[in-house]
Design a protein around this motif. Structure first.
Motif, mmCIF file in Angstrom:
data_model
loop_
_atom_site.group_PDB
_atom_site.id
_atom_site.type_symbol
_atom_site.label_atom_id
_atom_site.label_comp_id
_atom_site.label_asym_id
_atom_site.label_seq_id
_atom_site.Cartn_x
_atom_site.Cartn_y
_atom_site.Cartn_z
ATOM 1 N N SER A 56 0.816 -1.222 0.000
ATOM 2 C CA SER A 56 0.000 0.000 0.000
ATOM 3 C C SER A 56 0.848 1.269 0.000
ATOM 4 C CB SER A 56 -0.929 0.011 1.219
ATOM 5 O OG SER A 56 -0.180 0.147 2.413
ATOM 6 N N HIS A 57 0.215 2.351 -0.446
ATOM 7 C CA HIS A 57 0.778 3.694 -0.367
ATOM 8 C C HIS A 57 -0.095 4.474 0.611
ATOM 9 C CE1 HIS A 57 3.161 3.085 -4.113
ATOM 10 N NE2 HIS A 57 2.152 2.282 -4.394
ATOM 11 N N ILE A 58 0.521 4.992 1.659
ATOM 12 C CA ILE A 58 -0.218 5.743 2.680
ATOM 13 C C ILE A 58 0.228 7.196 2.613
ATOM 14 C CG2 ILE A 58 -0.758 5.966 5.133
ATOM 15 C CD1 ILE A 58 0.224 3.020 5.414
ATOM 16 N N PHE A 59 -0.726 8.100 2.427
ATOM 17 C CA PHE A 59 -0.430 9.522 2.377
ATOM 18 C C PHE A 59 -1.092 10.211 3.565
ATOM 19 C CE2 PHE A 59 -0.588 8.028 -2.065
ATOM 20 C CZ PHE A 59 0.711 8.300 -2.437
ATOM 21 N N VAL A 60 -0.358 11.111 4.193
ATOM 22 C CA VAL A 60 -0.924 11.857 5.317
ATOM 23 C C VAL A 60 -0.686 13.342 5.128
ATOM 24 C CG1 VAL A 60 -0.728 9.988 6.998
ATOM 25 C CG2 VAL A 60 1.190 11.555 6.688
ATOM 26 N N ALA A 61 -1.629 14.134 5.617
ATOM 27 C CA ALA A 61 -1.477 15.584 5.710
ATOM 28 C C ALA A 61 -1.179 15.899 7.166
ATOM 29 C CB ALA A 61 -2.759 16.287 5.270
ATOM 30 N N THR A 62 -0.224 16.784 7.404
ATOM 31 C CA THR A 62 0.114 17.139 8.777
ATOM 32 C C THR A 62 0.147 18.652 8.951
ATOM 33 O OG1 THR A 62 2.526 17.253 8.461
ATOM 34 C CG2 THR A 62 1.578 15.095 8.945
ATOM 35 N N SER A 63 -0.084 19.077 10.163
ATOM 36 C CA SER A 63 0.076 20.474 10.563
ATOM 37 C C SER A 63 0.824 20.475 11.887
ATOM 38 C CB SER A 63 -1.285 21.153 10.722
ATOM 39 O OG SER A 63 -1.124 22.482 11.168
ATOM 40 N N ASN A 64 1.971 21.145 11.905
ATOM 41 C CA ASN A 64 2.824 21.150 13.100
ATOM 42 C C ASN A 64 3.131 19.723 13.567
ATOM 43 O OD1 ASN A 64 2.842 24.026 13.242
ATOM 44 N ND2 ASN A 64 0.812 23.954 14.201
ATOM 45 N N ASN A 65 3.403 18.850 12.586
ATOM 46 C CA ASN A 65 3.773 17.451 12.835
ATOM 47 C C ASN A 65 2.653 16.614 13.440
ATOM 48 O OD1 ASN A 65 6.469 17.704 11.872
ATOM 49 N ND2 ASN A 65 7.046 18.669 13.809
ATOM 50 N N ILE A 66 1.416 17.103 13.346
ATOM 51 C CA ILE A 66 0.252 16.355 13.822
ATOM 52 C C ILE A 66 -0.603 15.977 12.622
ATOM 53 C CG2 ILE A 66 -1.845 16.442 15.223
ATOM 54 C CD1 ILE A 66 -0.398 18.440 17.034
ATOM 55 N N ILE A 67 -0.996 14.716 12.533
ATOM 56 C CA ILE A 67 -1.809 14.263 11.398
ATOM 57 C C ILE A 67 -3.166 14.964 11.405
ATOM 58 C CG2 ILE A 67 -2.918 12.294 10.273
ATOM 59 C CD1 ILE A 67 -0.848 10.488 11.507
ATOM 60 N N CYS A 68 -3.542 15.506 10.233
ATOM 61 C CA CYS A 68 -4.884 16.089 10.092
ATOM 62 C C CYS A 68 -5.618 15.518 8.876
ATOM 63 C CB CYS A 68 -4.807 17.614 10.017
ATOM 64 S SG CYS A 68 -3.830 18.252 8.640
ATOM 65 N N GLY A 69 -4.999 14.568 8.194
ATOM 66 C CA GLY A 69 -5.663 13.921 7.070
ATOM 67 C C GLY A 69 -4.905 12.672 6.657
ATOM 68 N N SER A 70 -5.624 11.688 6.129
ATOM 69 C CA SER A 70 -4.968 10.450 5.700
ATOM 70 C C SER A 70 -5.758 9.775 4.590
ATOM 71 C CB SER A 70 -4.822 9.475 6.876
ATOM 72 O OG SER A 70 -6.097 9.016 7.304
ATOM 73 N N ILE A 71 -5.036 8.974 3.796
ATOM 74 C CA ILE A 71 -5.665 8.125 2.781
ATOM 75 C C ILE A 71 -4.678 7.010 2.438
ATOM 76 C CG2 ILE A 71 -4.812 9.298 0.696
ATOM 77 C CD1 ILE A 71 -7.731 9.057 -0.404
ATOM 78 N N GLY A 200 7.580 13.433 1.670
ATOM 79 C CA GLY A 200 8.697 12.851 2.412
ATOM 80 C C GLY A 200 8.269 11.556 3.068
ATOM 81 N N ILE A 201 9.073 11.073 3.983
ATOM 82 C CA ILE A 201 8.745 9.879 4.750
ATOM 83 C C ILE A 201 8.329 10.318 6.148
ATOM 84 C CG2 ILE A 201 9.566 7.671 5.657
ATOM 85 C CD1 ILE A 201 9.340 7.780 2.626
ATOM 86 N N PHE A 202 7.152 9.942 6.533
ATOM 87 C CA PHE A 202 6.581 10.447 7.796
ATOM 88 C C PHE A 202 7.226 9.782 9.003
ATOM 89 C CE2 PHE A 202 3.668 12.659 10.229
ATOM 90 C CZ PHE A 202 2.970 11.844 11.088
#
Length: 204
Positions: A56-71, A200-202
Motif C-alpha cells: 500500500s501507499h499511505i499519504f498523510v497531511a500534517t500540521s505542526n507534525n500532527i496528522i490532520c488527514g490520511s488516505i 517525504g517519509i513520515f
C-alpha cells in the motif's frame, strides 16, 4: 483553521498511528461514543487488516507534525481480500472485468475544522491516491464511504457508483463504491497542480 499543511508518505511501521487517527476522526465526525475496550478491539482488528496490505501507499497531511488527514491505496494481488469483499460480499473481479487492475482506497479521514479552503486537503489526498491508480491504464478503484463523503466525491467531479446496500461500519452507514478509470481522469487532470507537493517519509 489550519493553513500550514504538509503532505508525506507514511512508512508501514507507523500503521498503528494511522489507525488511531482514522478511528478517532470517524467517531468525532459521527458523534458515536464507544467504550475504551470497544475502541481497542476495533483498533486491533484494523491494524491487523492493514498490515496485510504490504504493497500500500499511505499519504498523510500534517500540521505542526500532527496528522490532520490520511488516505491509503494499494493494488490488489491475487491473495489479498479487500474490505469491500469481506464486509459486503462483493466480487470485485466480476465488477472490474477480466484483466483490469483493481485498487482499493481506504483509511480516508480529515480532521474536523482542518479543511476549510475549498476542500484542499481532501482534494490533495484524493489526487495523491488516484494518481497511484493511473500507473496501470484502466485501473478500477473500489472503496467504502458514508453518504456525506460520497456526495462530496461526486461534487468534486469524480464519478462514483454505489454497488451495494449500506452497512453500519466505523460509526456511520457505509456504502461500497466503484470509481471506473474514466470516472476519475477529469478530476485528476483538473488538479494536477496538487501533485507538486513534495512528499517525504513520515516520522522516519
Amino acid at each position: 483553521m489550519i493553513y500550514d499543511i504538509e503532505y508525506y508518505t507514511m512508512c508501514h511501521e507507523k500503521i498503528d498511528e494511522l489507525i488511531h487517527f482514522v478511528i478517532n476522526e470517524n467517531h468525532l465526525h459521527h458523534r458515536e461514543v464507544l467504550k475504551a475496550e470497544d475502541i481497542n478491539s476495533v483498533r486491533q482488528i484494523l491494524c491487523a487488516e492493514e498490515k496485510q496490505y504490504f504493497n500500500s501507499h499511505i499519504f498523510v497531511a500534517t500540521s505542526n507534525n500532527i496528522i490532520c488527514g490520511s488516505i491509503r491505496i494499494f493494488q490488489k494481488t491475487a491473495t489479498q481480500i479487500l474490505p469491500i469483499e469481506k464486509n459486503f460480499n462483493i466480487n470485485v473481479e466480476d465488477l472490474a472485468g477480466a484483466g483490469i487492475p483493481i485498487y482499493h482506497i481506504g483509511r480516508f479521514a480529515v480532521s474536523k475544522g482542518a479543511d476549510k479552503r475549498g476542500f484542499r486537503i481532501f482534494k490533495t489526498l484524493m489526487v495523491l491516491a488516484l494518481n497511484v491508480a493511473t500507473r496501470e491504464k484502466g485501473g478500477t478503484v473500489f472503496a467504502e464511504c458514508d453518504v456525506k463523503l460520497l456526495r462530496t466525491i461526486r461534487l468534486l467531479g469524480i464519478e462514483a457508483e454505489a454497488i451495494g446496500a449500506p452497512i453500519h461500519y466505523l460509526g456511520s452507514e457505509t456504502i461500497p463504491i466503484r470509481l471506473p478509470w474514466t470516472g476519475y481522469q477529469s478530476f485528476l487532470n483538473r488538479n494536477r497542480d496538487l501533485l507538486r507537493n513534495e512528499l517525504g517519509i513520515f516520522w522516519q
